[in-house]
Design a protein around this motif. Structure first.
Motif, mmCIF file in Angstrom:
data_model
loop_
_atom_site.group_PDB
_atom_site.id
_atom_site.type_symbol
_atom_site.label_atom_id
_atom_site.label_comp_id
_atom_site.label_asym_id
_atom_site.label_seq_id
_atom_site.Cartn_x
_atom_site.Cartn_y
_atom_site.Cartn_z
ATOM 1 N N TYR A 126 0.869 -1.177 0.000
ATOM 2 C CA TYR A 126 0.000 0.000 0.000
ATOM 3 C C TYR A 126 0.902 1.222 0.000
ATOM 4 C CZ TYR A 126 -4.282 -2.578 0.902
ATOM 5 O OH TYR A 126 -5.361 -3.422 0.785
ATOM 6 N N LYS A 127 0.763 2.068 -1.000
ATOM 7 C CA LYS A 127 1.507 3.326 -1.046
ATOM 8 C C LYS A 127 0.592 4.416 -0.515
ATOM 9 C CE LYS A 127 4.768 1.858 -4.466
ATOM 10 N NZ LYS A 127 5.351 2.049 -5.771
ATOM 11 N N LEU A 128 1.168 5.287 0.311
ATOM 12 C CA LEU A 128 0.382 6.283 1.036
ATOM 13 C C LEU A 128 0.935 7.691 0.889
ATOM 14 C CD1 LEU A 128 0.352 4.353 4.439
ATOM 15 C CD2 LEU A 128 -1.426 4.265 2.683
ATOM 16 N N LYS A 129 0.039 8.644 1.005
ATOM 17 C CA LYS A 129 0.423 10.045 1.127
ATOM 18 C C LYS A 129 -0.565 10.666 2.106
ATOM 19 C CE LYS A 129 1.630 14.214 -1.319
ATOM 20 N NZ LYS A 129 1.847 14.859 -2.595
ATOM 21 N N ASN A 130 -0.054 11.086 3.267
ATOM 22 C CA ASN A 130 -0.902 11.648 4.319
ATOM 23 C C ASN A 130 -2.062 10.723 4.680
ATOM 24 O OD1 ASN A 130 0.633 14.033 4.541
ATOM 25 N ND2 ASN A 130 -0.421 14.855 2.745
ATOM 26 N N GLN A 131 -1.744 9.439 4.869
ATOM 27 C CA GLN A 131 -2.708 8.408 5.270
ATOM 28 C C GLN A 131 -3.689 8.023 4.156
ATOM 29 O OE1 GLN A 131 -1.352 7.622 9.012
ATOM 30 N NE2 GLN A 131 -3.456 7.042 8.862
ATOM 31 N N LYS A 132 -3.562 8.632 2.986
ATOM 32 C CA LYS A 132 -4.460 8.306 1.879
ATOM 33 C C LYS A 132 -3.775 7.275 0.980
ATOM 34 C CE LYS A 132 -7.421 11.091 0.382
ATOM 35 N NZ LYS A 132 -8.528 11.788 -0.220
ATOM 36 N N ILE A 133 -4.509 6.253 0.564
ATOM 37 C CA ILE A 133 -3.961 5.207 -0.298
ATOM 38 C C ILE A 133 -3.849 5.744 -1.716
ATOM 39 C CG2 ILE A 133 -4.306 2.885 -1.240
ATOM 40 C CD1 ILE A 133 -6.016 2.321 1.316
ATOM 41 N N THR A 134 -2.621 5.795 -2.236
ATOM 42 C CA THR A 134 -2.399 6.296 -3.595
ATOM 43 C C THR A 134 -2.215 5.158 -4.592
ATOM 44 O OG1 THR A 134 -0.020 6.495 -3.222
ATOM 45 C CG2 THR A 134 -1.379 8.451 -2.771
ATOM 46 N N ASP A 135 -1.845 3.970 -4.098
ATOM 47 C CA ASP A 135 -1.645 2.826 -4.990
ATOM 48 C C ASP A 135 -1.647 1.546 -4.167
ATOM 49 O OD1 ASP A 135 -1.276 1.497 -7.392
ATOM 50 O OD2 ASP A 135 0.878 1.860 -7.480
ATOM 51 N N ILE A 136 -2.071 0.468 -4.792
ATOM 52 C CA ILE A 136 -2.016 -0.872 -4.195
ATOM 53 C C ILE A 136 -1.351 -1.771 -5.223
ATOM 54 C CG2 ILE A 136 -3.324 -2.819 -3.254
ATOM 55 C CD1 ILE A 136 -5.642 -0.780 -2.743
ATOM 56 N N GLU A 137 -0.283 -2.439 -4.807
ATOM 57 C CA GLU A 137 0.448 -3.335 -5.703
ATOM 58 C C GLU A 137 0.580 -4.702 -5.068
ATOM 59 O OE1 GLU A 137 4.224 -1.876 -7.220
ATOM 60 O OE2 GLU A 137 3.637 0.163 -6.700
ATOM 61 N N PHE A 138 0.728 -5.699 -5.912
ATOM 62 C CA PHE A 138 1.001 -7.064 -5.478
ATOM 63 C C PHE A 138 2.269 -7.481 -6.208
ATOM 64 C CE2 PHE A 138 -3.509 -6.216 -5.570
ATOM 65 C CZ PHE A 138 -3.848 -6.437 -4.251
ATOM 66 N N ILE A 139 3.340 -7.675 -5.449
ATOM 67 C CA ILE A 139 4.628 -7.928 -6.095
ATOM 68 C C ILE A 139 5.202 -9.278 -5.677
ATOM 69 C CG2 ILE A 139 5.124 -5.448 -6.276
ATOM 70 C CD1 ILE A 139 7.153 -5.878 -3.950
ATOM 71 N N ALA A 140 6.002 -9.818 -6.551
ATOM 72 C CA ALA A 140 6.715 -11.060 -6.245
ATOM 73 C C ALA A 140 7.773 -10.758 -5.189
ATOM 74 C CB ALA A 140 7.350 -11.622 -7.502
ATOM 75 N N PRO A 141 8.005 -11.684 -4.279
ATOM 76 C CA PRO A 141 8.998 -11.441 -3.224
ATOM 77 C C PRO A 141 10.385 -11.088 -3.747
ATOM 78 C CG PRO A 141 7.699 -13.381 -2.730
ATOM 79 C CD PRO A 141 7.320 -12.952 -4.111
ATOM 80 N N ASP A 142 10.778 -11.633 -4.886
ATOM 81 C CA ASP A 142 12.123 -11.344 -5.404
ATOM 82 C C ASP A 142 12.252 -9.950 -6.007
ATOM 83 O OD1 ASP A 142 10.576 -11.920 -7.644
ATOM 84 O OD2 ASP A 142 12.066 -13.235 -8.565
ATOM 85 N N THR A 143 11.162 -9.191 -6.044
ATOM 86 C CA THR A 143 11.224 -7.817 -6.566
ATOM 87 C C THR A 143 11.073 -6.777 -5.453
ATOM 88 O OG1 THR A 143 8.849 -7.726 -7.043
ATOM 89 C CG2 THR A 143 10.295 -8.549 -8.807
ATOM 90 N N LEU A 144 11.093 -7.216 -4.208
ATOM 91 C CA LEU A 144 10.913 -6.301 -3.078
ATOM 92 C C LEU A 144 11.889 -5.142 -3.101
ATOM 93 C CD1 LEU A 144 9.515 -5.543 -0.425
ATOM 94 C CD2 LEU A 144 11.026 -7.163 0.739
ATOM 95 N N SER A 145 13.129 -5.405 -3.457
ATOM 96 C CA SER A 145 14.159 -4.353 -3.441
ATOM 97 C C SER A 145 13.812 -3.193 -4.376
ATOM 98 C CB SER A 145 15.523 -4.931 -3.789
ATOM 99 O OG SER A 145 15.518 -5.417 -5.122
ATOM 100 N N THR A 146 13.058 -3.452 -5.437
ATOM 101 C CA THR A 146 12.730 -2.392 -6.390
ATOM 102 C C THR A 146 11.864 -1.297 -5.770
ATOM 103 O OG1 THR A 146 10.773 -3.545 -7.250
ATOM 104 C CG2 THR A 146 12.887 -3.974 -8.367
ATOM 105 N N LEU A 147 11.146 -1.618 -4.694
ATOM 106 C CA LEU A 147 10.325 -0.604 -4.025
ATOM 107 C C LEU A 147 11.161 0.497 -3.395
ATOM 108 C CD1 LEU A 147 7.759 -2.844 -2.103
ATOM 109 C CD2 LEU A 147 7.316 -1.472 -4.166
ATOM 110 N N PHE A 148 12.395 0.160 -3.059
ATOM 111 C CA PHE A 148 13.237 1.080 -2.306
ATOM 112 C C PHE A 148 14.365 1.692 -3.142
ATOM 113 C CE2 PHE A 148 11.527 -2.179 0.547
ATOM 114 C CZ PHE A 148 10.796 -1.377 1.394
ATOM 115 N N GLU A 149 14.323 1.527 -4.452
ATOM 116 C CA GLU A 149 15.395 2.003 -5.329
ATOM 117 C C GLU A 149 15.142 3.383 -5.875
ATOM 118 O OE1 GLU A 149 15.813 -1.067 -8.264
ATOM 119 O OE2 GLU A 149 16.856 -2.407 -6.860
ATOM 120 N N LYS A 150 14.404 4.207 -5.181
ATOM 121 C CA LYS A 150 14.107 5.548 -5.697
ATOM 122 C C LYS A 150 14.857 6.586 -4.943
ATOM 123 C CE LYS A 150 9.654 4.060 -7.275
ATOM 124 N NZ LYS A 150 8.275 4.020 -7.126
#
Length: 150
Positions: A126-150
């Motif tokens: 769940y991606k959030l901005k000020n407690q509001k849901i901006t996106d919901i994604e379902f990702i494979a466990p081996d792609t977890l690191s891509t969430l933090f590469e920004k």
């Protein structure tokens, strides 16, 4: 009597309605493996969630390799739904193992997890901005690191 039954039915449905994009999350406060309370706050920009043992293991394995303040630095909360785990397994095996983690895992021990979307074999994000849901994604466990590469 019928009126009372209908009111009860609609109230129950509202309690377990799923969160959707655009919704504002209610205050979520859960205890971690050390029995310490954590709350999803306005500063949090992401929640990563596990609803299955294999997914929880994959997230934990990834986080164990990160610096101790990794989740805080990325304004992320990690929530694991352990409500379906037998209490004997939880107390004898899961909790002692989780207490060795260098990070907190917010734990769902009841039906609260039913409000979140999930897909088998995927991490729910769940991606959030000020407690509001901006996106919901379902990702494979081996792609977890891509969430933090920004």
């Amino acid at each position: 009597m019928k009126k009372l039954l209908l009111i009860s039915l609609f109230s129950t449905m509202g309690l377990f309605a799923q969160f959707n994009i655009g919704d504002t999350l209610p205050q979520i406060t859960l205890k971690d493996q050390f029995d310490k309370e954590f709350t999803v706050s306005n500063k949090d920009t992401m929640i990563i969630m596990a609803f299955e043992k294999d997914i929880s293991v994959a997230i934990s394995d990834y986080l164990k390799k990160q610096p101790s303040a990794f989740l805080e630095t990325h304004h992320t909360k990690y929530i694991s739904d352990i409500s379906t785990m037998p209490s004997f397994i939880t107390s004898m095996f899961a909790m002692p193992k989780m207490k060795k983690y260098p990070f907190s895992v917010m734990l769902i021990n009841d039906d609260f997890g039913g409000q979140f979307d999930k897909q088998e074999g995927k991490i729910t994000v769940y991606k959030l901005k000020n407690q509001k849901i901006t996106d919901i994604e379902f990702i494979a466990p081996d792609t977890l690191s891509t969430l933090f590469e920004k």
